[in-house]
Design an enzyme around this catalytic site. Structure first.
Site, PDB file in Angstrom:
ATOM      1  N   GLY A  97       0.808  -1.209   0.000  1.00 36.04           N
ATOM      2  CA  GLY A  97       0.000   0.000   0.000  1.00 36.04           C
ATOM      3  C   GLY A  97       0.842   1.261   0.000  1.00 36.04           C
ATOM      4  O   GLY A  97       0.324   2.351   0.208  1.00 36.04           O
ATOM      5  N   THR A  98       2.138   1.111  -0.227  1.00 37.46           N
ATOM      6  CA  THR A  98       3.034   2.274  -0.270  1.00 37.46           C
ATOM      7  C   THR A  98       2.723   3.113  -1.502  1.00 37.46           C
ATOM      8  O   THR A  98       2.627   2.585  -2.609  1.00 37.46           O
ATOM      9  CB  THR A  98       4.502   1.814  -0.311  1.00 37.46           C
ATOM     10  OG1 THR A  98       4.751   0.966   0.814  1.00 37.46           O
ATOM     11  CG2 THR A  98       5.454   3.000  -0.282  1.00 37.46           C
ATOM     12  N   HIS A 154      -6.581  15.225   2.074  1.00 36.97           N
ATOM     13  CA  HIS A 154      -5.947  14.348   3.051  1.00 36.97           C
ATOM     14  C   HIS A 154      -5.370  15.180   4.196  1.00 36.97           C
ATOM     15  O   HIS A 154      -5.308  16.412   4.126  1.00 36.97           O
ATOM     16  CB  HIS A 154      -4.828  13.513   2.413  1.00 36.97           C
ATOM     17  CG  HIS A 154      -5.326  12.375   1.582  1.00 36.97           C
ATOM     18  ND1 HIS A 154      -5.684  12.526   0.265  1.00 36.97           N
ATOM     19  CD2 HIS A 154      -5.540  11.067   1.889  1.00 36.97           C
ATOM     20  CE1 HIS A 154      -6.090  11.363  -0.208  1.00 36.97           C
ATOM     21  NE2 HIS A 154      -6.011  10.455   0.745  1.00 36.97           N
ATOM     22  N   LYS A 158       0.433  14.023   4.837  1.00 38.30           N
ATOM     23  CA  LYS A 158       0.601  13.241   3.618  1.00 38.30           C
ATOM     24  C   LYS A 158       1.634  13.897   2.716  1.00 38.30           C
ATOM     25  O   LYS A 158       1.571  15.095   2.449  1.00 38.30           O
ATOM     26  CB  LYS A 158      -0.728  13.085   2.876  1.00 38.30           C
ATOM     27  CG  LYS A 158      -0.634  12.126   1.691  1.00 38.30           C
ATOM     28  CD  LYS A 158      -2.003  11.732   1.181  1.00 38.30           C
ATOM     29  CE  LYS A 158      -1.906  10.774   0.002  1.00 38.30           C
ATOM     30  NZ  LYS A 158      -1.259   9.502   0.371  1.00 38.30           N
TER      31      LYS A 158
END
Length: 267
Positions: A97-98, A154, A158
């Protein structure tokens, strides 16, 4: 199923501990951190606020392949290559999920997929992956002169922009329309500009506070507009999806898969 985590001390690592703790079919057996991490020997229960855990964080260099069936990696691009090469060496399936990977790192995914099964997705939420299917349907049904914009928001921490999920939405739409996102994507606007080219797919990025993740695909025509939106209120939804992917990929043949494969959704 015995699961190992790369980057246990990260925001997603801690939520993955919770998701695995809640799972009846998967057990956390290895919790790794970088070799110079101050979290070495920290109890994972303390990290995630879950009492009764006995597992402690170990350095990646001490990770034993005998303890795990599948690895999960939600770390950073700087350690991605070492993590994926460990999985190749030890023939371990991995769920990745990187985000923010370079083109060379994306190419490494394809290299790894020749040796091991891996799931790579920009977002592991079931709702987001349903959204990818819906935006394709919308793109195929609307006229070519419909303006398309993608808005994402986000938290302040992030590091990559636009988000991997926003790019995945853009790529899904562009693919449906027979366009190349690298040619039609517009990632910034400033100053006086000509009238909008209707072949463009625009992106807008918001960063602030503790927003977990919000994505909107906007299809705007003269007289009407369609908005398809997904809002995440907890990172646990991503972690649960990743655990679901880990269960699915465990016994698959080598190859590169995504959450559309995991969920059996149409493309």
């Amino acid at each position: 199923m015995n699961v190992g985590l790369f980057g246990t001390n990260g925001r997603m690592g801690r939520v993955l501990i919770e998701a695995l703790n809640n799972s009846e079919q998967a057990t956390l057996r290895a919790a790794t951190v970088r070799d110079d991490s101050p979290w070495i020997n920290m109890n994972v229960g303390e990290l995630a606020g879950i009492p009764g855990q006995t597992l402690t964080c170990t350095p990646v260099s001490k990770l034993s392949p005998d303890h795990v069936d599948v690895m999960i990696d939600f770390t950073l691009p700087v350690v991605f290559e070492d993590n994926i090469r460990w999985c190749i060496t030890h023939k371990k399936p991995v769920v990745i999920g990187t985000t923010g990977l370079s083109p060379a790192q994306v190419a490494l995914l394809d290299e790894a997929a020749q040796h091991i099964p891996l799931v790579f997705a920009a977002n592991y939420s079931v709702g987001v992956n349903l959204m990818l299917s819906l935006v394709r349907q919308a793109a195929s049904a609307l006229d070519d002169d419909t303006d398309i914009e993608i808005i994402e928001a986000h938290h302040r921490y992030k590091q990559d922009a636009p988000s991997g999920t926003a790019l995945a939405i853009g790529e899904a739409i562009a693919g449906e329309l027979g366009r190349d996102l690298s040619d039609c994507g517009v990632f910034s606007r400033e100053g006086k500009m000509p009238a909008r080219d209707q072949k463009q797919i625009g992106f807008a990025t918001v960063r602030g506070g503790d927003i977990v993740g919000e994505h909107t695909a906007l299809f705007a025509d003269l007289g009407e507009r369609l908005e398809i939106t997904h809002k995440a209120s907890s990172r646990l939804t991503f972690a649960k999806g990743a655990v679901r992917a880990a269960k699915w990929v465990q016994n698959k043949a080598p190859g590169r898969y995504d959450m559309i494969n995991v969920l059996g959704l149409p493309r």
